[in-house]
Write an enzyme that holds these catalytic residues in place. Sequence first.
Site, PDB file in Angstrom:
ATOM      1  N   GLU A 173       0.786  -1.241   0.000  1.00  0.00           N
ATOM      2  CA  GLU A 173       0.000   0.000   0.000  1.00  0.00           C
ATOM      3  C   GLU A 173       0.815   1.287   0.000  1.00  0.00           C
ATOM      4  OE1 GLU A 173      -2.950  -0.119   3.094  1.00  0.00           O
ATOM      5  OE2 GLU A 173      -4.064  -1.715   2.102  1.00  0.00           O
ATOM      6  N   GLU A 179      -5.167  -8.777   1.510  1.00  0.00           N
ATOM      7  CA  GLU A 179      -5.791  -8.391   2.781  1.00  0.00           C
ATOM      8  C   GLU A 179      -7.276  -8.204   2.554  1.00  0.00           C
ATOM      9  OE1 GLU A 179      -4.231  -4.931   4.723  1.00  0.00           O
ATOM     10  OE2 GLU A 179      -2.160  -5.544   4.366  1.00  0.00           O
TER      11      GLU A 179
HETATM   12  C1  GBH Z   1      -4.428  -1.918   5.560  1.00  0.00           C
HETATM   13  O1  GBH Z   1      -4.651  -0.563   5.341  1.00  0.00           O
HETATM   14  C2  GBH Z   1      -3.018  -2.141   6.032  1.00  0.00           C
HETATM   15  O2  GBH Z   1      -2.218  -2.725   5.026  1.00  0.00           O
HETATM   16  C3  GBH Z   1      -2.924  -2.951   7.293  1.00  0.00           C
HETATM   17  O3  GBH Z   1      -1.645  -2.824   7.840  1.00  0.00           O
HETATM   18  C4  GBH Z   1      -4.024  -2.533   8.235  1.00  0.00           C
HETATM   19  O4  GBH Z   1      -3.897  -3.087   9.512  1.00  0.00           O
HETATM   20  C5  GBH Z   1      -5.321  -2.948   7.621  1.00  0.00           C
HETATM   21  O5  GBH Z   1      -5.455  -2.431   6.328  1.00  0.00           O
HETATM   22  C6  GBH Z   1      -6.564  -2.555   8.419  1.00  0.00           C
HETATM   23  O6  GBH Z   1      -6.685  -1.182   8.463  1.00  0.00           O
HETATM   24  O7  GBH Z   1     -12.805   3.397  -0.862  1.00  0.00           O
HETATM   25  O8  GBH Z   1     -11.593   5.389  -1.212  1.00  0.00           O
HETATM   26  O9  GBH Z   1     -12.793   5.146   0.799  1.00  0.00           O
HETATM   27  C7  GBH Z   1      -5.936  -0.307   4.799  1.00  0.00           C
HETATM   28  C8  GBH Z   1      -6.228   1.123   4.519  1.00  0.00           C
HETATM   29  C9  GBH Z   1      -8.620   1.487   4.323  1.00  0.00           C
HETATM   30  C10 GBH Z   1      -7.164   2.111   2.533  1.00  0.00           C
HETATM   31  C11 GBH Z   1      -9.787   1.587   3.383  1.00  0.00           C
HETATM   32  C12 GBH Z   1      -8.343   2.241   1.607  1.00  0.00           C
HETATM   33  C13 GBH Z   1     -10.726   2.659   1.451  1.00  0.00           C
HETATM   34  C14 GBH Z   1     -10.588   3.777   0.515  1.00  0.00           C
HETATM   35  N1  GBH Z   1      -7.399   1.227   3.635  1.00  0.00           N
HETATM   36  N2  GBH Z   1      -9.550   2.534   2.347  1.00  0.00           N
HETATM   37  S1  GBH Z   1     -12.047   4.451  -0.244  1.00  0.00           S
END
Ligand code: GBH
Length: 472
Positions: free
Chosen positions: A171, A371
């Site tokens: 990411e 994930e």
């Molecule tokens: C991941 O981040 C990480 O890799 C991990 O380390 C972490 O623990 C896990 O997830 C849980 O948080 O559709 O435009 O609103 C995830 C971060 C969250 C990024 C959801 C994208 C949606 C974007 N993500 N988000 S949107």
Amino acid sequence: MPNLHTQDPFFPDAFVWGAATASAQIEGGWNQDGRGPSIWDVFCRQEGNVLNGDTTSQACDFYNRWHDDIALMSQMGLQAFRFSISWSRVFPDGTGEINQAGLDFYSQLVDALLANGIRPYVTLYHWDLPQALQLKGGWLNRDIADWFTRYTETLVQCLGDRVKDWITFNEPQIFLGFGYSDGTHAPGVSLPHEEVFQAAHHVNLAHGRATKKIREFVKDAKVGIAIATKIGIPADEHDPAHIEAARKATIHPEWKDGSDKHTTYLNNAWWPDPMIHGRYPEILEKHLPGFLDQFPASDMEEICQPLDFFGYNYYFGIVVEPADNEKGWQALPEQAGEPRTMIGWPVHPSGLYWASRFFYDAYQLPLYVFENGLSSMDWVDTEGNVKDHHRIDFLTRYLAQYSRAHEDNIPLAGYFHWSLMDNFEWAQGYRERFGLIHVDYQTLKRTPKESAIWYQKVIQSNGKHLFSPSIT
Ligand code: GBH
């Protein structure tokens, strides 16, 4: 939905079922055996950055308890384990002297996984940059591509005879968008677009060079990435115009200035486009004219290396419909009473189908979900069982949608649940619980949740258990 009366499998025969973690989130042992500090060790100690002042110091103490954890993985029937390497455990200063004890830890971990029939998937970078490199500018310093290549070379030399599956970056969207733009993740800075894109370019360059290194040292290596996702989901699945609007929302980048400028980096295209297609999205030139001129023209050849798989992480998406605007789509307003997980994220199972379809169409590589999961409010019954029916319900619905992509003949390589165990959820600290295994942070006792027992049946039946629990 798959037809239960046919013999068609719900997932391919060679499909890999696993669970994922990251070093900073589970290991603890932050200064044990010569490890150097990472940016997250520093960031979490600065007041106000992490909920409740939680730190990475102990986490799940995986560094000392991995034997027990492998036994639990084996009990769960896991076929694969995705973990990341703590760069500062191997190079306390990021460069220079190797810390042999740190390297040995990962080598022993790999041996034990293989002895238990669990395939190791290594992520080289899951956000915990050595603090010593941050002091030299971190991802803003072009030399980081060399530091990262050296780090990669050291790992493949040591582990490459046994580890075949390599993920360069987890990411980039998030560690740059949140860490360099929004400032809510380590290193906690808020830079203008121009500088964040310089850092992004260095990440891409490091990815390309590392990919080359892995191939040089690892026979039969499989290399790819794990990107965060912003997935457009068609409001009406049966309307082709909605599907195209959702595809645009997924594949075409947007540019935002102002308080939500970090969402600019969320789009997938900034990474896989250069890595796989050898070019940046056109809007980069539109908004930062001449930006790419500062880099040697040969960079793009280095960045664009053949990859073996396209890995993505998916939690939820945005529901969209076509619109008469420049983008061609708009997000639907939130529905009252929409289900949400404990962290507050909506539940969008079909995104797993649409993401697979849009990414395969765009990049033509076998897909991994690296994930997917949820934070849930688990409870313990009088017999000590950890009840998490939300997780079972969530997984049933998400995996059914992933199976739909298999029905469409999209090549699916595997699924990794986030996470193996409850862990340090970055700025949210330990409140959020994403694990299949419950961790009591006082005693560090592990208890497989009901979902872990359920997941074992899903794995064993290659997914049949999802659709008809009575079959297995
Ligand atoms: C991941 O981040 C990480 O890799 C991990 O380390 C972490 O623990 C896990 O997830 C849980 O948080 O559709 O435009 O609103 C995830 C971060 C969250 C990024 C959801 C994208 C949606 C974007 N993500 N988000 S949107």
